[in-house]
Design a protein around this motif. Structure first.
Motif, short mmCIF file in Angstrom:
data_model
loop_
_atom_site.label_atom_id
_atom_site.label_comp_id
_atom_site.label_asym_id
_atom_site.label_seq_id
_atom_site.Cartn_x
_atom_site.Cartn_y
_atom_site.Cartn_z
N ILE A 78 -24.33 44.88 -46.77
CA ILE A 78 -24.15 43.43 -46.73
C ILE A 78 -25.48 42.72 -46.97
CG2 ILE A 78 -22.03 43.32 -45.39
CD1 ILE A 78 -23.63 43.17 -42.88
N ALA A 79 -26.01 42.93 -48.16
CA ALA A 79 -27.29 42.33 -48.53
C ALA A 79 -27.20 40.81 -48.50
CB ALA A 79 -27.68 42.79 -49.93
N GLY A 80 -28.26 40.19 -48.03
CA GLY A 80 -28.34 38.73 -48.02
C GLY A 80 -27.81 38.08 -46.75
N PHE A 81 -27.17 38.83 -45.87
CA PHE A 81 -26.67 38.28 -44.61
C PHE A 81 -27.69 38.50 -43.51
CE2 PHE A 81 -22.73 38.53 -46.89
CZ PHE A 81 -21.95 37.52 -46.36
N ARG A 82 -27.70 37.59 -42.56
CA ARG A 82 -28.53 37.73 -41.37
C ARG A 82 -27.63 38.22 -40.23
NH1 ARG A 82 -30.72 32.19 -42.79
NH2 ARG A 82 -28.91 31.60 -41.59
N PRO A 83 -28.18 38.90 -39.24
CA PRO A 83 -27.35 39.41 -38.14
C PRO A 83 -26.51 38.34 -37.45
CG PRO A 83 -29.53 40.38 -38.03
CD PRO A 83 -29.58 39.33 -39.13
N GLU A 84 -27.02 37.12 -37.35
CA GLU A 84 -26.25 36.06 -36.68
C GLU A 84 -25.08 35.57 -37.51
OE1 GLU A 84 -30.05 34.25 -38.39
OE2 GLU A 84 -29.60 35.93 -37.08
N GLU A 85 -25.01 35.95 -38.78
CA GLU A 85 -23.90 35.56 -39.65
C GLU A 85 -22.79 36.60 -39.68
OE1 GLU A 85 -26.36 32.93 -42.95
OE2 GLU A 85 -26.19 35.10 -43.24
N ILE A 86 -22.97 37.67 -38.93
CA ILE A 86 -22.01 38.79 -38.93
C ILE A 86 -21.37 38.89 -37.56
CG2 ILE A 86 -21.74 41.27 -39.26
CD1 ILE A 86 -24.41 41.09 -40.85
N GLU A 87 -20.06 39.13 -37.55
CA GLU A 87 -19.32 39.29 -36.30
C GLU A 87 -18.56 40.62 -36.36
OE1 GLU A 87 -16.92 36.21 -33.67
OE2 GLU A 87 -15.86 36.69 -35.54
N VAL A 88 -18.77 41.46 -35.34
CA VAL A 88 -18.08 42.74 -35.24
C VAL A 88 -17.17 42.67 -34.02
CG1 VAL A 88 -18.36 45.24 -34.95
CG2 VAL A 88 -20.05 43.93 -36.27
N ILE A 89 -15.87 42.87 -34.23
CA ILE A 89 -14.90 42.79 -33.14
C ILE A 89 -14.11 44.09 -33.09
CG2 ILE A 89 -12.86 41.60 -32.26
CD1 ILE A 89 -13.87 39.08 -33.64
N ALA A 90 -14.09 44.69 -31.90
CA ALA A 90 -13.31 45.90 -31.68
C ALA A 90 -12.12 45.52 -30.81
CB ALA A 90 -14.15 46.96 -30.99
N GLN A 91 -10.93 45.76 -31.35
CA GLN A 91 -9.69 45.55 -30.60
C GLN A 91 -9.01 46.89 -30.50
OE1 GLN A 91 -7.50 42.75 -32.92
NE2 GLN A 91 -8.77 41.02 -32.38
N GLN A 92 -7.86 46.90 -29.86
CA GLN A 92 -7.12 48.14 -29.74
C GLN A 92 -6.78 48.67 -31.14
OE1 GLN A 92 -3.53 47.91 -27.52
NE2 GLN A 92 -3.05 50.07 -27.79
N ASN A 93 -7.30 49.82 -31.48
CA ASN A 93 -7.03 50.53 -32.72
C ASN A 93 -7.43 49.76 -33.98
OD1 ASN A 93 -5.59 51.80 -30.63
ND2 ASN A 93 -4.39 52.90 -32.11
N GLN A 94 -8.34 48.82 -33.87
CA GLN A 94 -8.80 48.11 -35.06
C GLN A 94 -10.24 47.64 -34.88
OE1 GLN A 94 -6.16 45.41 -37.18
NE2 GLN A 94 -7.76 43.89 -37.11
N LEU A 95 -11.01 47.78 -35.95
CA LEU A 95 -12.38 47.29 -36.00
C LEU A 95 -12.43 46.26 -37.11
CD1 LEU A 95 -15.44 47.50 -35.30
CD2 LEU A 95 -15.56 49.28 -37.06
N SER A 96 -12.93 45.08 -36.80
CA SER A 96 -13.00 44.00 -37.77
C SER A 96 -14.45 43.55 -37.92
CB SER A 96 -12.12 42.84 -37.30
OG SER A 96 -12.23 41.76 -38.19
N VAL A 97 -14.92 43.48 -39.16
CA VAL A 97 -16.27 43.01 -39.45
C VAL A 97 -16.14 41.79 -40.35
CG1 VAL A 97 -18.53 43.59 -40.40
CG2 VAL A 97 -17.14 45.38 -39.34
N THR A 98 -16.71 40.67 -39.90
CA THR A 98 -16.61 39.41 -40.63
C THR A 98 -18.00 38.88 -40.90
OG1 THR A 98 -14.58 38.94 -39.43
CG2 THR A 98 -15.56 37.12 -40.61
#
Length: 159
Positions: free
Chosen positions: A55-75
């Motif tokens: 994810i070139a060009g993104f800063r850590p504060e612009e990324i959201e990682v969410i772990a739910q039951q049986n799913q990982l979502s990266v936005t």
């Protein structure tokens, strides 16, 4: 390329795999076919995995990682840019994205790190003690009920 495969015979002879068959039978979502951002999935050990997204060009504060039951979502959502640069060629894709990964049972997200434009997410399979195989001792010919004492039996003996 999608092939139609009939899982009916397998559904009849298995128990508890409904979620797996549902995943195999459903059409892939548009974000999976798009391929952005590119990613790797690595097996680090017997029960540990790592997902790495470029994810070139993104800063850590612009990324959201969410772990739910049986799913990982990266936005990734880019902050509004006030840049008035006149690009002659813009080949670095820095558009917003959402990437989802279906996780197997007992997979837990350990942590995430961001370095050199790569987001790495650590995953680990943690099987509960009750689900792990255990050796059962073979006893005598006495019925099992004779060898198991109920709590109320101990209370009666003490009285």
């Amino acid at each position: 390329m999608r092939t139609n495969f009939d899982f009916t015979p397998y559904r009849r002879s298995t128990v508890g795999f409904d979620r797996l068959f549902d995943l195999l039978e459903t059409e892939p979502r548009g974000d999976v076919a798009e391929g952005y951002p590119p990613f790797d999935i690595v097996k680090d050990g017997e029960d540990s995995y790592r997902v790495t997204l470029a994810i070139a060009g993104f800063r850590p504060e612009e990324i959201e990682v969410i772990a739910q039951q049986n799913q990982l979502s990266v936005t990734g959502k880019r902050a509004a840019s006030d840049s008035k640069d006149a690009y002659l060629h813009k080949g670095i894709a820095m558009r917003d994205f959402e990437r989802r990964f279906q996780l197997a049972d007992f997979i837990e997200v350990g942590g995430a790190s961001f370095e050199h434009g790569l987001l790495s997410i650590e995953l680990k399979r943690v099987v509960p003690e009750a689900m792990k195989p255990r050796k059962i001792a073979i006893g005598s010919d006495h019925p099992v009920a004779d060898r198991i004492e109920a709590p109320q039996d101990k209370a009666r003996e003490a009285a």
